[in-house]
Design a protein around this motif. Structure first.
Motif, PDB file in Angstrom:
ATOM      1  N   PHE A 135      35.429 -21.896 -46.915  1.00 58.91           N
ATOM      2  CA  PHE A 135      34.086 -21.642 -46.403  1.00 58.91           C
ATOM      3  C   PHE A 135      34.115 -21.049 -44.993  1.00 58.91           C
ATOM      4  O   PHE A 135      33.249 -20.252 -44.634  1.00 58.91           O
ATOM      5  CB  PHE A 135      33.259 -22.932 -46.434  1.00 58.91           C
ATOM      6  CG  PHE A 135      32.964 -23.410 -47.826  1.00 58.91           C
ATOM      7  CD1 PHE A 135      32.441 -22.539 -48.769  1.00 58.91           C
ATOM      8  CD2 PHE A 135      33.225 -24.715 -48.203  1.00 58.91           C
ATOM      9  CE1 PHE A 135      32.176 -22.964 -50.068  1.00 58.91           C
ATOM     10  CE2 PHE A 135      32.960 -25.152 -49.493  1.00 58.91           C
ATOM     11  CZ  PHE A 135      32.439 -24.274 -50.427  1.00 58.91           C
ATOM     12  N   ALA A 138      34.810 -17.457 -45.608  1.00 59.25           N
ATOM     13  CA  ALA A 138      33.640 -16.812 -46.209  1.00 59.25           C
ATOM     14  C   ALA A 138      32.547 -16.576 -45.168  1.00 59.25           C
ATOM     15  O   ALA A 138      31.831 -15.564 -45.237  1.00 59.25           O
ATOM     16  CB  ALA A 138      33.102 -17.681 -47.344  1.00 59.25           C
ATOM     17  N   LEU A 262      33.642 -26.822 -42.368  1.00 58.82           N
ATOM     18  CA  LEU A 262      34.201 -25.493 -42.115  1.00 58.82           C
ATOM     19  C   LEU A 262      35.517 -25.629 -41.361  1.00 58.82           C
ATOM     20  O   LEU A 262      35.647 -26.490 -40.477  1.00 58.82           O
ATOM     21  CB  LEU A 262      33.237 -24.643 -41.284  1.00 58.82           C
ATOM     22  CG  LEU A 262      31.870 -24.304 -41.882  1.00 58.82           C
ATOM     23  CD1 LEU A 262      30.993 -23.644 -40.826  1.00 58.82           C
ATOM     24  CD2 LEU A 262      32.008 -23.398 -43.092  1.00 58.82           C
ATOM     25  N   ALA A 319      28.133 -20.263 -47.188  1.00 57.33           N
ATOM     26  CA  ALA A 319      29.255 -21.048 -46.672  1.00 57.33           C
ATOM     27  C   ALA A 319      28.775 -22.312 -45.953  1.00 57.33           C
ATOM     28  O   ALA A 319      29.421 -23.360 -46.010  1.00 57.33           O
ATOM     29  CB  ALA A 319      30.098 -20.189 -45.731  1.00 57.33           C
TER      30      ALA A 319
END
Length: 463
Positions: A135, A138, A262, A319
């Motif tokens: 993520f 992304a 993240l 994300a």
């Protein structure tokens, strides 16, 4: 008196011709309105047509989180969450793409969903570094894609008709094996290729073609939906509709940002950002294919710029909520071309339904109960229509020896490399997964060759 009797049949014939002409004109006007992206059909038509778009992409949209969850070894509850977020984010992205927010959005009938193109890149990252790294990559990759959209006018030299048309053609060709996997009952099915799967797919195929070609008005426009419903009606007494997931799914659940987290790993960012930049060609191809196949015109620079920006920022937004990169769904491009309904409001209704499905997991479970073979009978038509749209786009480029070389080499790279993976088995893993996709080497070949091969000075400039 005799004169009146003689004239009466002529008068009747004239009125009959006028009535027929009026009917033909009305039919032509209706078809022209349906090709208008800003036309809103009556809700009794618009709602089922919007749901038809959801049915065309729902299982594919859910497939990506299921694949990645398996690679990352997630639990059942975490997998359900990823699928729910895939629905919710796809709906929000579709609404942005169709209705627009300022400069964002193509304002065309484009359905957004989770991109399959990123799967080969994301699987090794998820398996070795976890989903937060996926993520994080992304998020950055989406921003890179948005920058391409922002400066599309300056960067459009990279995506002339010979490149975008080749890319759309490649998408259709490379998706066809996926469609026929559905026909057989779905990849990994224990009874793959069983007669009941093939017969169901054939039934849906022929019903869809029959309604599309031999009916008029709404029955023709909703041919795919009718085909899927007929397939489900036949599959039910055979015990092929599994509603067990419906009872297990909850009624309501809000999306939760940052639930997965993240992480910003340089290798993951590089791999996913590179894929995002190459995916711009797919986005441009889909937007162009939608405009040509649906509205029967070229996409404008504003539509292309806004569409690519929406793809990129939607991927970054995804994300944050635990969903994977977003892209325009190619099968829905084929559906627009197949039905001839180019209304962006019809697709927006589908986007609203996706948001609802993301908030109410039971709705998603109902749609996901559709047998793979039923979907297969419909999607192989759509994927074929995508390839046809690519051919139509290529017809706008001069078929000289330069452009034919670009198309030929791109097809060779996209189809040949994935078929012979032993050629690059000793390459670094990240290079290997990029080559294995087929789409990336094909797209890069078309872009690079278009830039380096000399143009014929007498050739008209492509727009």
């Amino acid at each position: 008196m005799s004169q009146d009797i003689t004239d009466r049949p002529l008068e009747k014939g004239r009125k009959k011709l006028e009535k027929s002409s009026t009917k033909d004109n009305r039919s032509f006007d209706d078809e022209r309105r349906l090709r208008d992206v800003n036309y809103l059909p009556p809700l009794r038509k618009a709602i089922p047509l919007g749901i038809q778009h959801v049915l065309a992409m729902f299982v594919s949209n859910a497939a990506v989180p299921l694949i990645i969850a398996g690679a990352a070894g997630l639990s059942g509850a975490d997998t359900v969450f990823l699928v729910q977020m895939a629905m919710f984010v796809a709906g929000v992205a579709t609404l942005v793409q169709t209705l627009g927010i300022g400069p964002l959005g193509a304002r065309l009938p484009i359905v957004m969903g989770t991109s399959f193109g990123f799967v080969p890149v994301m699987i090794p990252i998820a398996a070795s570094q976890g989903l937060p790294a996926v993520f994080g990559g992304a998020l950055i990759g989406g921003l890179a894609m948005a920058v391409v959209g922002l400066f599309y006018k300056r960067l459009s030299v990279f995506f002339p008709p010979v490149v975008s048309g080749t890319f759309v053609l490649l998408i259709g060709i490379l998706l066809l094996p996926v469609g026929f996997a559905y026909v057989g009952g779905g990849v990994g099915a224990a009874d793959f290729g069983a007669p009941h799967h093939l017969l169901l797919a054939a039934l849906v195929f022929f019903v869809t073609v029959a309604f599309h070609q031999f009916c008029r008005g709404f029955l023709s426009e909703a041919a795919v939906l009718i085909g899927i419903l007929v397939g489900c009606a036949v599959a039910a007494p055979l015990g092929l509709l599994d509603f067990s997931k419906v009872s297990e799914a909850s009624w309501f659940q809000l999306p939760i940002p940052f639930e997965v987290g993240l992480a910003f790993d340089p290798a993951a960012i590089l791999a996913i950002a590179l894929m995002a930049l190459v995916t711009c060609a797919e986005s441009i191809g889909d937007i162009s294919g939608t405009a040509i196949g649906g509205a029967e015109r070229e996409a404008t620079d504003r539509e292309l710029s806004g569409g690519v920006m929406a793809d990129g920022l939607s991927s970054s937004f995804a994300a944050l909520f635990g969903a994977f990169p977003q892209i325009s769904f190619s099968q829905n491009v084929g559906l627009v071309a197949l039905t001839g309904v180019a209304s962006r409001f019809v697709v927006a209704i589908g986007g609203a339904f996706l948001v609802l499905a993301g908030l109410v997991p039971k709705l998603g479970a109902v749609v996901s109960a559709i047998p793979a073979a039923v979907l297969g009978g419909a999607v192989i038509i759509m994927f074929g229509m995508i390839a046809s749209a690519g051919v139509k786009m290529l017809s706008r480029a001069a078929f000289n020896k330069r452009n034919m070389l670009i198309v030929g080499v791109s097809l060779a790279m996209a189809i040949g490399l994935p078929a012979q993976s032993g050629l690059y088995e000793n390459a670094p893993q990240q290079i290997g997964v990029l080559l294995e996709s087929g789409l990336i080497p094909g797209a890069l070949a078309s872009i690079v060759l278009n830039l380096i091969l000399p143009k014929d000075p007498t050739e008209a400039v492509e727009s």
